[in-house]
Design a protein around this motif. Structure first.
Motif, short mmCIF file in Angstrom:
data_model
loop_
_atom_site.label_atom_id
_atom_site.label_comp_id
_atom_site.label_asym_id
_atom_site.label_seq_id
_atom_site.Cartn_x
_atom_site.Cartn_y
_atom_site.Cartn_z
N GLN A 1 0.83 -1.20 0.00
CA GLN A 1 0.00 0.00 0.00
C GLN A 1 0.87 1.25 0.00
O GLN A 1 2.02 1.23 0.47
N ALA A 2 0.31 2.32 -0.49
CA ALA A 2 1.02 3.60 -0.49
C ALA A 2 1.47 3.93 0.93
O ALA A 2 0.71 3.74 1.89
N GLY A 3 2.69 4.40 1.04
CA GLY A 3 3.27 4.70 2.34
C GLY A 3 4.06 3.55 2.93
O GLY A 3 4.77 3.74 3.94
N GLY A 4 3.94 2.40 2.33
CA GLY A 4 4.64 1.23 2.84
C GLY A 4 6.07 1.14 2.37
O GLY A 4 6.59 2.05 1.70
N SER A 5 6.70 0.03 2.73
CA SER A 5 8.11 -0.18 2.42
C SER A 5 8.34 -1.56 1.83
O SER A 5 7.59 -2.50 2.10
N LEU A 6 9.38 -1.65 1.06
CA LEU A 6 9.85 -2.93 0.54
C LEU A 6 11.38 -2.88 0.49
O LEU A 6 11.96 -1.80 0.35
N ARG A 7 11.99 -4.04 0.56
CA ARG A 7 13.44 -4.13 0.42
C ARG A 7 13.75 -5.11 -0.70
O ARG A 7 13.41 -6.29 -0.60
N LEU A 8 14.36 -4.62 -1.74
CA LEU A 8 14.76 -5.45 -2.85
C LEU A 8 16.20 -5.93 -2.65
O LEU A 8 17.03 -5.22 -2.10
N SER A 9 16.46 -7.12 -3.14
CA SER A 9 17.81 -7.68 -3.12
C SER A 9 18.19 -8.12 -4.52
O SER A 9 17.34 -8.53 -5.31
N CYS A 10 19.46 -8.05 -4.81
CA CYS A 10 19.97 -8.54 -6.09
C CYS A 10 21.29 -9.24 -5.79
O CYS A 10 22.28 -8.59 -5.45
N ASN B 1 11.19 3.18 0.99
CA ASN B 1 10.25 3.66 1.99
C ASN B 1 9.30 4.68 1.38
O ASN B 1 9.57 5.23 0.31
N SER B 2 8.22 4.95 2.08
CA SER B 2 7.24 5.94 1.64
C SER B 2 6.86 5.72 0.18
O SER B 2 6.83 6.66 -0.63
N LEU B 3 6.56 4.49 -0.13
CA LEU B 3 6.25 4.15 -1.53
C LEU B 3 4.96 4.82 -1.98
O LEU B 3 4.01 5.01 -1.19
N GLU B 4 4.96 5.18 -3.25
CA GLU B 4 3.83 5.86 -3.87
C GLU B 4 3.40 5.08 -5.10
O GLU B 4 4.19 4.33 -5.68
N PRO B 5 2.15 5.25 -5.51
CA PRO B 5 1.70 4.53 -6.72
C PRO B 5 2.60 4.76 -7.93
O PRO B 5 2.77 3.86 -8.76
N ARG B 6 3.22 5.91 -8.04
CA ARG B 6 4.09 6.19 -9.18
C ARG B 6 5.38 5.38 -9.15
O ARG B 6 6.15 5.38 -10.10
N ASP B 7 5.63 4.71 -8.01
CA ASP B 7 6.80 3.83 -7.93
C ASP B 7 6.52 2.45 -8.53
O ASP B 7 7.43 1.62 -8.60
N THR B 8 5.29 2.21 -8.92
CA THR B 8 4.95 0.93 -9.52
C THR B 8 5.73 0.71 -10.81
O THR B 8 5.70 1.55 -11.71
N ALA B 9 6.45 -0.40 -10.86
CA ALA B 9 7.31 -0.69 -12.01
C ALA B 9 7.96 -2.05 -11.82
O ALA B 9 7.86 -2.65 -10.74
N VAL B 10 8.62 -2.51 -12.86
CA VAL B 10 9.53 -3.65 -12.72
C VAL B 10 10.90 -3.08 -12.38
O VAL B 10 11.39 -2.18 -13.07
N TYR B 11 11.49 -3.60 -11.33
CA TYR B 11 12.78 -3.10 -10.86
C TYR B 11 13.89 -4.07 -11.27
O TYR B 11 13.76 -5.29 -11.09
N TYR B 12 14.95 -3.51 -11.82
CA TYR B 12 16.08 -4.29 -12.31
C TYR B 12 17.37 -3.84 -11.62
O TYR B 12 17.52 -2.68 -11.24
N CYS B 13 18.30 -4.76 -11.53
CA CYS B 13 19.62 -4.41 -11.04
C CYS B 13 20.65 -4.70 -12.14
O CYS B 13 20.41 -5.53 -13.02
N ASP B 14 21.76 -4.01 -12.07
CA ASP B 14 22.89 -4.40 -12.91
C ASP B 14 24.19 -4.20 -12.14
O ASP B 14 24.23 -3.51 -11.12
N ILE B 15 25.20 -4.88 -12.60
CA ILE B 15 26.55 -4.75 -12.05
C ILE B 15 27.46 -4.37 -13.21
O ILE B 15 27.57 -5.10 -14.19
N ASP B 16 28.09 -3.24 -13.05
CA ASP B 16 28.99 -2.73 -14.08
C ASP B 16 30.43 -3.07 -13.70
O ASP B 16 30.88 -2.72 -12.61
N THR B 17 31.11 -3.77 -14.57
CA THR B 17 32.52 -4.10 -14.32
C THR B 17 33.37 -3.45 -15.40
O THR B 17 32.86 -2.87 -16.35
N GLU B 18 34.67 -3.60 -15.24
CA GLU B 18 35.59 -3.04 -16.23
C GLU B 18 35.44 -3.73 -17.58
O GLU B 18 35.87 -3.19 -18.60
N TYR B 19 34.84 -4.90 -17.59
CA TYR B 19 34.81 -5.71 -18.80
C TYR B 19 33.42 -5.85 -19.40
O TYR B 19 33.27 -6.00 -20.61
#
Length: 114
Positions: A12-21, A82-100
């Protein structure tokens, strides 16, 4: 190298989530770990980054509400939202940038209801 994102869900709006990658495999020359998101019909948006020196940066849209962190030993990057809002709705992605190469993970869906 594979990246596994998790932690998404419905909140719900105002709530929190913790994503891990979490990364598996050998990673050499890491420069930064980053989070992005993509809402339906929108382009992918960068939202947070942490370098191996510990420098952190956020997009204006999440500054003050989201927090990025990492665990080097676990090769994992986190996104505390934290303080999530409806506009935060999305698919969340992570990336790791290396020298290569830049490695991408699959996304995790975050849905914020009003």
């Amino acid at each position: 190298v594979q990246l596994q994102a998790s932690g998404g869900g419905l909140v719900q709006a105002g709530g929190s989530l913790r994503l891990s990658c979490a990364a598996s495999g050998s990673l050499i020359g890491i420069r930064a770990m980053r989070w992005y998101r993509q809402a339906p019909g929108n382009e992918r948006e960068w939202i947070a980054a942490i370098t191996m020196n510990g420098n952190i940066d956020y997009a204006d849209s999440v500054e003050g509400r989201f927090s990025i962190s990492r665990d080097r030993a676990k090769k994992t990057v986190y996104l505390q939202m934290n303080s999530l809002e409806p506009r935060d709705t999305a698919v969340y992605y992570c990336d790791i940038d290396t020298e290569y190469k830049t490695y991408w993970g699959q996304g995790t869906q975050v849905t914020v209801s009003s």
